[in-house]
Design a protein around this motif. Structure first.
Motif, PDB file in Angstrom:
ATOM      1  N   LEU A 123       0.833  -1.208   0.000  1.00 13.81           N
ATOM      2  CA  LEU A 123       0.000   0.000   0.000  1.00 13.81           C
ATOM      3  C   LEU A 123       0.866   1.257   0.000  1.00 13.81           C
ATOM      4  O   LEU A 123       0.542   2.257  -0.646  1.00 13.81           O
ATOM      5  CB  LEU A 123      -0.925   0.002   1.219  1.00 13.81           C
ATOM      6  N   ALA A 124       1.989   1.195   0.714  1.00 12.09           N
ATOM      7  CA  ALA A 124       2.894   2.344   0.776  1.00 12.09           C
ATOM      8  C   ALA A 124       3.506   2.640  -0.589  1.00 12.09           C
ATOM      9  O   ALA A 124       3.698   3.801  -0.953  1.00 12.09           O
ATOM     10  CB  ALA A 124       3.992   2.100   1.808  1.00 12.09           C
ATOM     11  N   VAL A 125       3.831   1.584  -1.351  1.00 12.37           N
ATOM     12  CA  VAL A 125       4.383   1.775  -2.698  1.00 12.37           C
ATOM     13  C   VAL A 125       3.398   2.556  -3.566  1.00 12.37           C
ATOM     14  O   VAL A 125       3.773   3.506  -4.265  1.00 12.37           O
ATOM     15  CB  VAL A 125       4.717   0.418  -3.356  1.00 12.37           C
ATOM     16  N   ALA A 126       2.125   2.139  -3.516  1.00 15.65           N
ATOM     17  CA  ALA A 126       1.103   2.820  -4.319  1.00 15.65           C
ATOM     18  C   ALA A 126       0.845   4.232  -3.792  1.00 15.65           C
ATOM     19  O   ALA A 126       0.745   5.195  -4.563  1.00 15.65           O
ATOM     20  CB  ALA A 126      -0.188   2.008  -4.309  1.00 15.65           C
ATOM     21  N   ALA A 127       0.765   4.376  -2.478  1.00 19.44           N
ATOM     22  CA  ALA A 127       0.468   5.681  -1.884  1.00 19.44           C
ATOM     23  C   ALA A 127       1.596   6.673  -2.138  1.00 19.44           C
ATOM     24  O   ALA A 127       1.347   7.878  -2.285  1.00 19.44           O
ATOM     25  CB  ALA A 127       0.226   5.529  -0.386  1.00 19.44           C
ATOM     26  N   TYR A 128       2.831   6.180  -2.209  1.00 22.73           N
ATOM     27  CA  TYR A 128       3.963   7.078  -2.491  1.00 22.73           C
ATOM     28  C   TYR A 128       3.772   7.782  -3.832  1.00 22.73           C
ATOM     29  O   TYR A 128       4.000   8.989  -3.942  1.00 22.73           O
ATOM     30  CB  TYR A 128       5.272   6.293  -2.487  1.00 22.73           C
ATOM     31  N   GLN A 129       3.373   7.023  -4.841  1.00 18.54           N
ATOM     32  CA  GLN A 129       3.164   7.613  -6.166  1.00 18.54           C
ATOM     33  C   GLN A 129       2.111   8.715  -6.107  1.00 18.54           C
ATOM     34  O   GLN A 129       2.286   9.805  -6.664  1.00 18.54           O
ATOM     35  CB  GLN A 129       2.729   6.531  -7.155  1.00 18.54           C
ATOM     36  N   LEU A 130       1.010   8.434  -5.428  1.00 19.89           N
ATOM     37  CA  LEU A 130      -0.076   9.410  -5.359  1.00 19.89           C
ATOM     38  C   LEU A 130       0.340  10.650  -4.575  1.00 19.89           C
ATOM     39  O   LEU A 130       0.033  11.781  -4.966  1.00 19.89           O
ATOM     40  CB  LEU A 130      -1.308   8.757  -4.723  1.00 19.89           C
ATOM     41  N   CYS A 131       1.064  10.452  -3.459  1.00 22.10           N
ATOM     42  CA  CYS A 131       1.524  11.595  -2.665  1.00 22.10           C
ATOM     43  C   CYS A 131       2.511  12.446  -3.454  1.00 22.10           C
ATOM     44  O   CYS A 131       2.459  13.681  -3.412  1.00 22.10           O
ATOM     45  CB  CYS A 131       2.190  11.102  -1.376  1.00 22.10           C
ATOM     46  N   PHE A 132       3.398  11.779  -4.192  1.00 28.46           N
ATOM     47  CA  PHE A 132       4.413  12.507  -4.942  1.00 28.46           C
ATOM     48  C   PHE A 132       3.765  13.418  -5.982  1.00 28.46           C
ATOM     49  O   PHE A 132       4.086  14.612  -6.065  1.00 28.46           O
ATOM     50  CB  PHE A 132       5.377  11.539  -5.606  1.00 28.46           C
ATOM     51  N   PHE A 133       2.855  12.874  -6.765  1.00 32.23           N
ATOM     52  CA  PHE A 133       2.238  13.677  -7.813  1.00 32.23           C
ATOM     53  C   PHE A 133       1.317  14.748  -7.234  1.00 32.23           C
ATOM     54  O   PHE A 133       1.205  15.845  -7.787  1.00 32.23           O
ATOM     55  CB  PHE A 133       1.493  12.789  -8.807  1.00 32.23           C
ATOM     56  N   ALA A 134       0.674  14.441  -6.121  1.00 31.52           N
ATOM     57  CA  ALA A 134      -0.157  15.461  -5.474  1.00 31.52           C
ATOM     58  C   ALA A 134       0.714  16.588  -4.947  1.00 31.52           C
ATOM     59  O   ALA A 134       0.359  17.774  -5.054  1.00 31.52           O
ATOM     60  CB  ALA A 134      -0.957  14.832  -4.334  1.00 31.52           C
ATOM     61  N   ALA A 135       1.885  16.259  -4.400  1.00 26.24           N
ATOM     62  CA  ALA A 135       2.800  17.283  -3.893  1.00 26.24           C
ATOM     63  C   ALA A 135       3.327  18.159  -5.021  1.00 26.24           C
ATOM     64  O   ALA A 135       3.367  19.389  -4.908  1.00 26.24           O
ATOM     65  CB  ALA A 135       3.961  16.618  -3.150  1.00 26.24           C
ATOM     66  N   VAL A 136       3.714  17.516  -6.116  1.00 27.82           N
ATOM     67  CA  VAL A 136       4.235  18.258  -7.272  1.00 27.82           C
ATOM     68  C   VAL A 136       3.167  19.196  -7.828  1.00 27.82           C
ATOM     69  O   VAL A 136       3.446  20.337  -8.215  1.00 27.82           O
ATOM     70  CB  VAL A 136       4.731  17.283  -8.359  1.00 27.82           C
ATOM     71  N   GLY A 137       1.917  18.718  -7.843  1.00 28.98           N
ATOM     72  CA  GLY A 137       0.828  19.542  -8.354  1.00 28.98           C
ATOM     73  C   GLY A 137       0.574  20.775  -7.504  1.00 28.98           C
ATOM     74  O   GLY A 137       0.105  21.802  -8.008  1.00 28.98           O
ATOM     75  N   ARG A 138       0.898  20.694  -6.207  1.00 26.07           N
ATOM     76  CA  ARG A 138       0.617  21.812  -5.315  1.00 26.07           C
ATOM     77  C   ARG A 138       1.800  22.760  -5.135  1.00 26.07           C
ATOM     78  O   ARG A 138       1.615  23.956  -4.993  1.00 26.07           O
ATOM     79  CB  ARG A 138       0.184  21.272  -3.942  1.00 26.07           C
ATOM     80  N   THR A 139       3.000  22.219  -5.120  1.00 27.13           N
ATOM     81  CA  THR A 139       4.142  23.067  -4.792  1.00 27.13           C
ATOM     82  C   THR A 139       5.235  23.086  -5.845  1.00 27.13           C
ATOM     83  O   THR A 139       6.295  23.647  -5.622  1.00 27.13           O
ATOM     84  CB  THR A 139       4.722  22.642  -3.419  1.00 27.13           C
ATOM     85  N   GLY A 140       4.972  22.456  -6.995  1.00 28.38           N
ATOM     86  CA  GLY A 140       5.933  22.503  -8.090  1.00 28.38           C
ATOM     87  C   GLY A 140       6.857  21.300  -8.123  1.00 28.38           C
ATOM     88  O   GLY A 140       7.058  20.619  -7.114  1.00 28.38           O
ATOM     89  N   VAL A 141       7.427  21.054  -9.305  1.00 29.27           N
ATOM     90  CA  VAL A 141       8.287  19.891  -9.502  1.00 29.27           C
ATOM     91  C   VAL A 141       9.545  19.977  -8.643  1.00 29.27           C
ATOM     92  O   VAL A 141       9.940  19.004  -7.991  1.00 29.27           O
ATOM     93  CB  VAL A 141       8.670  19.748 -10.989  1.00 29.27           C
ATOM     94  N   ALA A 142      10.185  21.143  -8.637  1.00 30.95           N
ATOM     95  CA  ALA A 142      11.465  21.279  -7.935  1.00 30.95           C
ATOM     96  C   ALA A 142      11.311  21.026  -6.439  1.00 30.95           C
ATOM     97  O   ALA A 142      11.990  20.168  -5.863  1.00 30.95           O
ATOM     98  CB  ALA A 142      12.045  22.669  -8.188  1.00 30.95           C
ATOM     99  N   VAL A 143      10.406  21.760  -5.798  1.00 34.92           N
ATOM    100  CA  VAL A 143      10.229  21.632  -4.353  1.00 34.92           C
ATOM    101  C   VAL A 143       9.701  20.243  -3.994  1.00 34.92           C
ATOM    102  O   VAL A 143      10.198  19.587  -3.065  1.00 34.92           O
ATOM    103  CB  VAL A 143       9.280  22.725  -3.816  1.00 34.92           C
TER     104      VAL A 143
END
Length: 283
Positions: free
Chosen positions: A64-84
């Protein structure tokens, strides 16, 4: 076997460049296809070893953590940018891994590891640059992603340490993640997979930068402390940056080049055996 971990990071680093071939595809759909195909390949390849997996335990949560990591990563990038988002998620992974390894296995990270990891994260931050708007929700999601990565890496290392084949452990985690991500793939759309370029991209990401990479990573975990492996995995953004220059014609600024050098030097320090590092520091 530290070479196996670095080789895995090199394959992870190719994902961004290869993903550019599927222009216009939703990144979440691309990530879902990568996990679904990669998980399927890992399960098929390790099918004879799967009966050796322990019953119960933490592997289902790690999947579940493997799948959730992907979702968290893309959600984070969508909110604060690719670099950050990238710096916080990838940079916090080794830190959380060292802390979890310390708490769960009483394995205290060495001062050399701590110093080299801090320098590597700083190099990664400089290399990636500062674009994007720093938003608290995005940073928190990226930190959660780093924690999830640390959790499944430490869980895998602990199971492998009991004598379970690493290929079976990776198949269990990513096979489970594939089941979770299949509805995400169907929801985000699969029409792009009917195009040759899209299909080839998904096959490469699934078979090479996921399945093969995690086979190598798992085998590296057999003899490499998980905290060290997590830091060595920071070679991923360095490879991505170099491919951007060589393949995509991007240019590194002087500051980014300095970050790349700092990151590379830090990884060399982490990769050195303890005795070699001790001799070097006493010379």
């Amino acid at each position: 076997m530290k070479f196996a971990v670095v080789a895995a990071a090199v394959l992870w680093g190719t994902a961004g460049t290869v993903g550019m071939l599927a222009a216009g595809v939703d990144p979440v759909s691309l990530a879902a296809a990568r996990l679904v195909l990669g998980g399927l390949v890992l399960v098929v390849a390790a099918r004879r070893l799967l009966p050796r997996l322990p019953r119960g335990g933490m592997l289902p949560l790690a999947a579940l953590a493997v799948a959730a990591y992907q979702l968290c990563f893309f959600a984070a990038v969508g909110r604060t940018g690719v670099a950050v988002g990238t710096v916080v998620a990838i940079g916090s992974g080794p830190v959380f891994t060292g802390l979890l390894s310390w708490l769960l296995d009483r394995r205290v990270p060495s001062g050399r590891w701590a110093a080299a990891t801090a320098a590597a994260v700083a190099g990664c931050a400089v290399l990636t640059g500062g674009g994007g708007q720093v938003r608290l929700d995005g940073v928190l999601l990226a930190l959660l992603g780093g924690l999830l990565y640390a959790f499944y890496a430490v869980t895998a290392a602990r199971v492998i340490a009991t004598g379970v084949p690493s290929d079976a452990v990776m198949a269990a985690m990513f096979g489970g993640a594939a089941v979770v991500m299949l509805p995400v793939l169907l929801w985000t759309g699969t029409a792009w997979l009917a195009e040759p370029r899209g299909l080839l991209t998904a096959v490469y990401l699934g078979c090479v930068s996921t399945a093969l990479a995690y086979v190598l990573y798992g085998r590296g975990l057999r003899v490499t402390p998980v905290a060290t492996a997590a830091t060595l995995a920071l070679a991923e953004p360095a490879v991505a940056a170099l491919l951007g220059v060589v393949v995509l014609g991007e240019r590194l600024t002087l500051v980014s080049a300095c970050g790349l050098v700092l990151l590379g030097a830090s990884l060399v320090v982490v990769a050195l055996p303890e005795r070699v590092a001790a001799l070097g520091s006493s010379a």
